[in-house]
Design a protein around this motif. Structure first.
Motif, short mmCIF file in Angstrom:
data_model
loop_
_atom_site.label_atom_id
_atom_site.label_comp_id
_atom_site.label_asym_id
_atom_site.label_seq_id
_atom_site.Cartn_x
_atom_site.Cartn_y
_atom_site.Cartn_z
N GLY A 17 0.90 -1.17 -0.07
CA GLY A 17 -0.02 0.10 0.13
C GLY A 17 0.72 1.29 -0.02
O GLY A 17 1.55 1.42 0.85
N GLY A 63 -0.37 4.52 0.25
CA GLY A 63 -0.89 5.61 0.78
C GLY A 63 -0.03 6.41 1.71
O GLY A 63 1.08 6.21 2.02
N ALA A 64 -0.70 7.33 2.57
CA ALA A 64 -0.01 8.07 3.64
C ALA A 64 0.59 7.13 4.61
O ALA A 64 1.73 7.30 4.95
CB ALA A 64 -1.15 8.87 4.32
N THR A 65 -0.14 6.09 5.01
CA THR A 65 0.57 5.07 5.92
C THR A 65 1.65 4.45 5.49
O THR A 65 2.77 4.33 5.96
CB THR A 65 -0.69 4.20 6.33
N GLU A 80 2.46 -0.29 -4.58
CA GLU A 80 1.16 0.29 -4.30
C GLU A 80 0.47 -0.15 -5.80
O GLU A 80 0.92 -0.09 -6.90
CB GLU A 80 1.15 1.72 -4.60
N LYS A 81 -0.91 -0.66 -5.56
CA LYS A 81 -1.61 -1.47 -6.59
C LYS A 81 -2.11 -0.48 -7.80
O LYS A 81 -2.19 -0.73 -8.73
CB LYS A 81 -3.26 -1.74 -5.92
N CYS A 132 -6.08 6.13 -3.39
CA CYS A 132 -7.30 6.10 -2.60
C CYS A 132 -7.68 7.28 -1.49
O CYS A 132 -7.53 8.31 -1.90
CB CYS A 132 -7.14 4.72 -2.05
N THR A 133 -7.76 6.76 -0.33
CA THR A 133 -8.12 7.48 0.67
C THR A 133 -7.28 8.90 0.94
O THR A 133 -7.66 9.95 1.32
CB THR A 133 -8.19 6.98 2.20
N SER A 134 -5.95 8.92 0.80
CA SER A 134 -4.72 9.72 0.88
C SER A 134 -4.84 10.94 0.06
O SER A 134 -4.18 11.96 0.18
CB SER A 134 -3.53 9.03 0.97
N SER A 151 -9.04 13.65 1.46
CA SER A 151 -9.30 14.09 2.91
C SER A 151 -9.59 15.55 2.73
O SER A 151 -9.55 16.12 1.77
CB SER A 151 -7.96 13.89 3.52
N THR A 152 -9.83 16.18 3.99
CA THR A 152 -10.35 17.40 4.14
C THR A 152 -9.13 18.41 3.88
O THR A 152 -8.97 19.46 3.87
CB THR A 152 -10.97 17.67 5.31
N LYS A 153 -7.94 17.70 4.02
CA LYS A 153 -6.70 18.39 3.81
C LYS A 153 -6.03 19.14 4.96
O LYS A 153 -5.57 20.21 5.00
CB LYS A 153 -6.50 19.10 2.49
N LEU A 154 -6.34 18.57 6.17
CA LEU A 154 -6.07 19.37 7.32
C LEU A 154 -5.22 18.71 8.17
O LEU A 154 -4.90 17.55 8.21
CB LEU A 154 -7.37 19.54 8.10
N VAL A 193 -0.10 -6.51 -4.83
CA VAL A 193 0.08 -7.95 -4.20
C VAL A 193 -1.02 -8.91 -4.24
O VAL A 193 -2.18 -8.40 -3.93
CB VAL A 193 0.41 -7.25 -2.73
N ALA A 239 -2.55 -1.44 3.71
CA ALA A 239 -3.55 -1.61 2.40
C ALA A 239 -5.12 -0.68 2.65
O ALA A 239 -5.74 -0.67 2.02
CB ALA A 239 -3.88 -2.78 1.90
N ARG A 242 -12.40 5.92 5.22
CA ARG A 242 -11.49 5.86 6.07
C ARG A 242 -11.52 4.52 6.87
O ARG A 242 -12.31 3.93 6.79
CB ARG A 242 -12.09 6.71 7.45
#
Ligand SMILES: Cc1cc2nc3c(=O)[nH]c(=O)nc-3n(C[C@H](O)[C@H](O)[C@H](O)COP(=O)(O)OP(=O)(O)OC[C@H]3O[C@@H](n4cnc5c(N)ncnc54)[C@H](O)[C@@H]3O)c2cc1C
Length: 356
Positions: A23, A25-27, A46-47, A53-55, A58-61, A189, A225, A336
């Motif tokens: 994955g 994303g941010a994580t 990363e797929k 995806c989620t990253s 966001s509200t970007k805060l 993966v 993921a 989320r």
């Protein structure tokens, strides 16, 4: 950071990596940067695309979680406030101070939110952004000219950060590579490798651009993921308990005429007990969000009508003119990856955002 050179590093069948991260994303990218900067050999797969995806939805805060303070989750707020400070220090080109106005229609709320947000400032000691302050109703109208003026009793200004979520992810990928890590997008993966003792020993993945299959041996595999964490867990063991509850959040994008300000609006208590933001973003206004449990994760989540109705209805109580369907320029939805509650049916807004 050419993709071909990154994927070539993964074709060495004899190599045992210290870590493979599933994955981007941010994580996952954050974990990969952490590992690479500790001198570990790490590959992040990363797929689709980084932050697809989620990253990127966001509200970007960059926030310390004001609303978790309302719930009394002080430890979570303390941790988030420190992260908020570190993000600005590490990536000042992507994180900026953002002032928010809470408009109050009861005198008591001026006192309540001023005290709460002053406590929030105190908790961020040493990592602070701007200081909170009480403002008169006249000042609220000056800062946010589109506020609903009838019944306005004053307001409170407080500060959090705003960041570019997708650019942050790309910068994390670049930092990972600069530190000797490997990152590959369009790499799905498809399986988990096990050693003779039955322990996880790496992954199998497919290069989506060529269809070629790869086997990567690793001492550790990090499952980052997002909402698809359970799919990866099931590759390891079909009986694995459900770990993630996808909670959908939607934003609408409006013309700047609905805000006419560099200040953002924060509605501290909506009819469903959440908060709503209207934040300036590239000469437009991003308004959201919602929090609705979804039965299965989706790569391209679709906003529900009830979510748009909720955002428009709530924004209309604070914005003059009230936005309508025809004012919506675009909509984006994300999910989320929240830790699944042990008790089924728990509201997603009640699920703690802290680590499990
Ligand atoms: C509406 C909304 C508003 C939010 N607002 C904020 C905010 O203002 N500030 C904030 O800090 N946070 C916010 N968040 C939370 C934040 O966006 C998430 O915590 C974060 O993006 C989660 O990142 P992730 O890497 O875990 O998940 P993702 O970004 O979803 O990354 C997981 C990745 O794994 C990949 N993947 C899945 N399966 C595989 C596979 N088999 N092989 C390889 N890769 C795979 C996916 O393609 C995906 O890219 C918000 C979230 C939502 C939904």
């Amino acid at each position: 950071m050419e993709r071909a050179s990154q994927i070539k590093k993964l074709s060495d069948k004899g190599k045992i990596w210290d870590m493979v991260v599933v994955g981007g994303g941010a994580t996952g990218l954050g974990v990969a940067v952490d590992a690479a900067t500790r001198g570990m050999s790490v590959a992040c797969l990363e797929k689709t695309d980084f932050a697809k995806c989620t990253s990127s939805r966001s509200t970007k805060l960059v926030h310390g979680g004001v609303r978790y303070l309302q719930k009394g989750d002080v430890m979570l707020v303390l941790e988030a406030l420190r992260e908020r400070g570190r993000m600005k220090a590490n990536a000042p080109h992507l994180v900026k101070d953002q002032a928010f106005v809470i408009s109050n229609y009861r005198y008591w709320d001026n006192f309540l939110y001023f005290c709460g947000l002053t406590f929030y400032d105190l908790l961020s000691f040493g990592f602070g952004y701007g200081r909170s302050k009480y403002i008169s109703a006249k000042k609220v109208m000056k800062y946010i000219p589109t506020s609903v003026e009838k019944g306005l009793k004053g307001g409170v200004v407080y500060h959090d950060g705003q960041f570019d979520d997708s650019r942050m992810a790309i910068n994390l990928a670049q930092t990972c590579v600069e530190n000797g890590g490997t990152v590959v997008n369009e790499a799905t993966v498809t399986g988990i490798l096990h050693n003779e003792a039955g322990k996880v020993a790496g992954v199998k993945f497919v290069d989506n651009t060529t269809g070629e299959e790869y086997t990567v041996k690793a001492r550790s595999v990090v499952n980052a993921a997002g909402c698809f964490v359970d799919d990866i867990m099931h590759m390891d063991s079909p009986e694995h308990r459900k770990m993630v509850t996808p909670s959908q959040g939607v934003h609408i994008v409006l013309d700047m005429k609905f805000l006419q300000s560099d200040y953002a609006i924060m509605v501290p208590k909506t009819s469903d007990g959440r908060v709503l933001f209207a934040v300036p973003w590239h000469d437009k206004v991003v308004v959201g969000t919602t929090d609705i449990v979804r039965p299965t994760p989706e790569e391209e989540p679709r906003p529900l009508k009830e979510e748009i109705d909720f955002i428009l209805g709530t924004a209309g109580l604070y914005m003059n003119p009230a936005p309508t369907y025809k004012d919506i320029l675009s909509v984006f939805a994300g999910q989320r990856p929240l830790a699944a509650p042990k008790k089924e049916g728990k509201n997603t807004k009640e699920i703690s955002r802290s680590h499990k």
